[in-house]
Design an enzyme around this catalytic site. Structure first.
Site, PDB file in Angstrom:
ATOM      1  N   ARG A 105      13.398   0.932   9.189  1.00  0.00           N
ATOM      2  CA  ARG A 105      13.166   1.874   8.082  1.00  0.00           C
ATOM      3  C   ARG A 105      14.536   2.213   7.532  1.00  0.00           C
ATOM      4  O   ARG A 105      15.346   2.858   8.205  1.00  0.00           O
ATOM      5  CB  ARG A 105      12.429   3.117   8.589  1.00  0.00           C
ATOM      6  CG  ARG A 105      12.070   4.121   7.493  1.00  0.00           C
ATOM      7  CD  ARG A 105      11.265   5.263   8.082  1.00  0.00           C
ATOM      8  NE  ARG A 105      11.088   6.335   7.130  1.00  0.00           N
ATOM      9  CZ  ARG A 105      10.069   6.462   6.282  1.00  0.00           C
ATOM     10  NH1 ARG A 105       9.130   5.545   6.270  1.00  0.00           N
ATOM     11  NH2 ARG A 105       9.975   7.488   5.462  1.00  0.00           N
ATOM     12  N   HIS A 132       7.450  -0.588   0.352  1.00  0.00           N
ATOM     13  CA  HIS A 132       6.866   0.098   1.516  1.00  0.00           C
ATOM     14  C   HIS A 132       5.553  -0.615   1.874  1.00  0.00           C
ATOM     15  O   HIS A 132       4.467  -0.052   1.733  1.00  0.00           O
ATOM     16  CB  HIS A 132       6.633   1.563   1.194  1.00  0.00           C
ATOM     17  CG  HIS A 132       6.389   2.430   2.384  1.00  0.00           C
ATOM     18  ND1 HIS A 132       6.343   1.949   3.677  1.00  0.00           N
ATOM     19  CD2 HIS A 132       6.158   3.773   2.487  1.00  0.00           C
ATOM     20  CE1 HIS A 132       6.102   2.943   4.509  1.00  0.00           C
ATOM     21  NE2 HIS A 132       5.991   4.058   3.813  1.00  0.00           N
ATOM     22  N   GLN A 135       2.708   0.889   4.347  1.00  0.00           N
ATOM     23  CA  GLN A 135       1.861   1.925   3.768  1.00  0.00           C
ATOM     24  C   GLN A 135       0.721   1.315   2.977  1.00  0.00           C
ATOM     25  O   GLN A 135      -0.410   1.812   3.012  1.00  0.00           O
ATOM     26  CB  GLN A 135       2.690   2.842   2.870  1.00  0.00           C
ATOM     27  CG  GLN A 135       1.897   3.987   2.261  1.00  0.00           C
ATOM     28  CD  GLN A 135       1.385   4.960   3.282  1.00  0.00           C
ATOM     29  OE1 GLN A 135       2.156   5.482   4.082  1.00  0.00           O
ATOM     30  NE2 GLN A 135       0.081   5.219   3.281  1.00  0.00           N
ATOM     31  N   ASP A 220       3.111   9.722  -5.546  1.00  0.00           N
ATOM     32  CA  ASP A 220       4.139   9.924  -4.536  1.00  0.00           C
ATOM     33  C   ASP A 220       5.021  11.069  -5.021  1.00  0.00           C
ATOM     34  O   ASP A 220       4.915  11.513  -6.175  1.00  0.00           O
ATOM     35  CB  ASP A 220       4.957   8.631  -4.357  1.00  0.00           C
ATOM     36  CG  ASP A 220       5.884   8.661  -3.149  1.00  0.00           C
ATOM     37  OD1 ASP A 220       5.781   9.595  -2.319  1.00  0.00           O
ATOM     38  OD2 ASP A 220       6.726   7.749  -3.026  1.00  0.00           O
ATOM     39  N   ARG A 288      -2.418   4.207   9.236  1.00  0.00           N
ATOM     40  CA  ARG A 288      -1.133   3.560   9.503  1.00  0.00           C
ATOM     41  C   ARG A 288      -1.135   2.970  10.914  1.00  0.00           C
ATOM     42  O   ARG A 288      -0.624   1.866  11.148  1.00  0.00           O
ATOM     43  CB  ARG A 288       0.016   4.560   9.354  1.00  0.00           C
ATOM     44  CG  ARG A 288       0.342   4.994   7.935  1.00  0.00           C
ATOM     45  CD  ARG A 288       1.028   3.904   7.128  1.00  0.00           C
ATOM     46  NE  ARG A 288       2.261   3.448   7.753  1.00  0.00           N
ATOM     47  CZ  ARG A 288       3.453   4.042   7.607  1.00  0.00           C
ATOM     48  NH1 ARG A 288       3.567   5.131   6.853  1.00  0.00           N
ATOM     49  NH2 ARG A 288       4.519   3.541   8.184  1.00  0.00           N
TER      50      ARG A 288
END
Length: 306
Positions: A105, A132, A135, A220, A288
């Site tokens: 990450r 990402h 996700q 987001d 997730r």
């Protein structure tokens, strides 16, 4: 099996992407019915390199390895030689001698690509400034669980043309749905990513127009990690782009709302939106775990049919 990396959704074929979604649902249902009894990774280790902090990423990957009988190692720059200037390729070669798979990450996507190029074990992009993809596996899994096949449906991205937006664009390619990208002028996603997706993507600047008849709406935060100094300017530039209940009312009656979290209530979403039954962000966050289990299993073992 040749080493496979997962740096963007496009590292999988569309058929492999569909497999992962269905496999994640199977793994989730098995866990609910039987508990964590499936343990294919006894004595296997996942190295987790965090240059950006996280709640959902760390907990989901650590829990995934624990449920699968393996072990996860948390590594930050201050805990490793990366923080003292060791070339990223050297770290990749060293860790590949000791662990089975690596999750990173980070900020710079090019650095992630350099790491993967030097690694002889699978590398997972758990977030970079450009993408990402983990996700999006959870997001498409949630959409599929609740509404069936997403092929031919319409999703709407409202907000910054950021790493999440880029991954939604790639998801439209992989899963064959339409995506309306709605952002303020000057905050559009990268042109090369848009162009590669062709007519699956429509670029708009009016949220009220974008959400009409949509099957799914997502957003987001307006200022991502590392952009805090831009917060005030972004709040001004994104005025009118807050997703609220009235905006969802313009979509289909069975519309779903997703958010990768953490959410800033009163900014990119209304104060009460996450309490709306159309918001399924807690299921999305929980997925997730299951989507990443399916991904790790695929990268280490290939397809599994049980």
């Amino acid at each position: 099996m040749a080493t496979r990396h997962f740096l963007t959704l496009l590292d999988l074929s569309p058929e492999e992407s569909h497999y992962l979604i269905q496999r994640a649902i199977t793994i989730k249902n098995r866990l609910r019915a039987q508990g964590p009894t499936y343990a294919p990774f006894t004595n296997r280790t996942l190295a987790m390199i965090f240059e950006k902090s996280s709640t959902r990423t760390r907990v989901s990957f650590e829990t995934a390895m624990a449920h699968f009988g393996g072990h996860a190692l948390f590594l930050s720059p201050r805990d490793t030689q990366l923080g003292r200037g060791e070339p990223i390729e050297d770290t990749a070669r060293v860790l590949a001698e000791m662990v089975d798979i690596v999750m990173i990450r980070t900020f710079c996507h090019a650095g992630l690509e350099s790491y993967a190029a030097a690694s002889s074990v699978p590398v997972i992009n758990a977030l970079s400034d450009d993408y990402h993809p983990c996700q999006l596996l959870a997001d498409v899994m949630t959409w599929t669980e609740l509404r069936g096949s997403v092929r031919g449906r319409t999703a709407v991205w409202i907000g910054d043309g950021n790493n999440m937006c880029h991954s939604w664009i790639n998801a439209a390619r992989q899963f064959d749905f339409k995506l309306r990208v709605c952002c303020p002028k000057g905050y559009e996603p990268r042109q090369d990513i848009l162009e590669a997706a062709g007519d699956r993507i429509t670029l708009l600047h009016d949220p009220a127009e974008a959400t009409v008849g949509a099957d799914l709406v997502t957003t987001d935060v307006w200022a991502s990690m590392g952009q805090e100094e831009e917060q005030a300017k972004r709040e001004a530039d994104f005025a009118g782009f807050q997703v609220d209940e009235a905006m969802l009312d313009r979509a289909r009656p069975d519309v779903l709302f997703l958010h990768c979290l953490p959410a800033h209530r009163g900014e990119e979403i209304s104060e009460t939106l996450l309490d709306d039954p159309r918001a399924v962000v807690w299921q999305e966050a929980g997925n997730r775990l299951h989507a990443q289990k399916a991904l790790i299993e695929f990268l280490l073992l290939g397809r599994v049919d049980h």
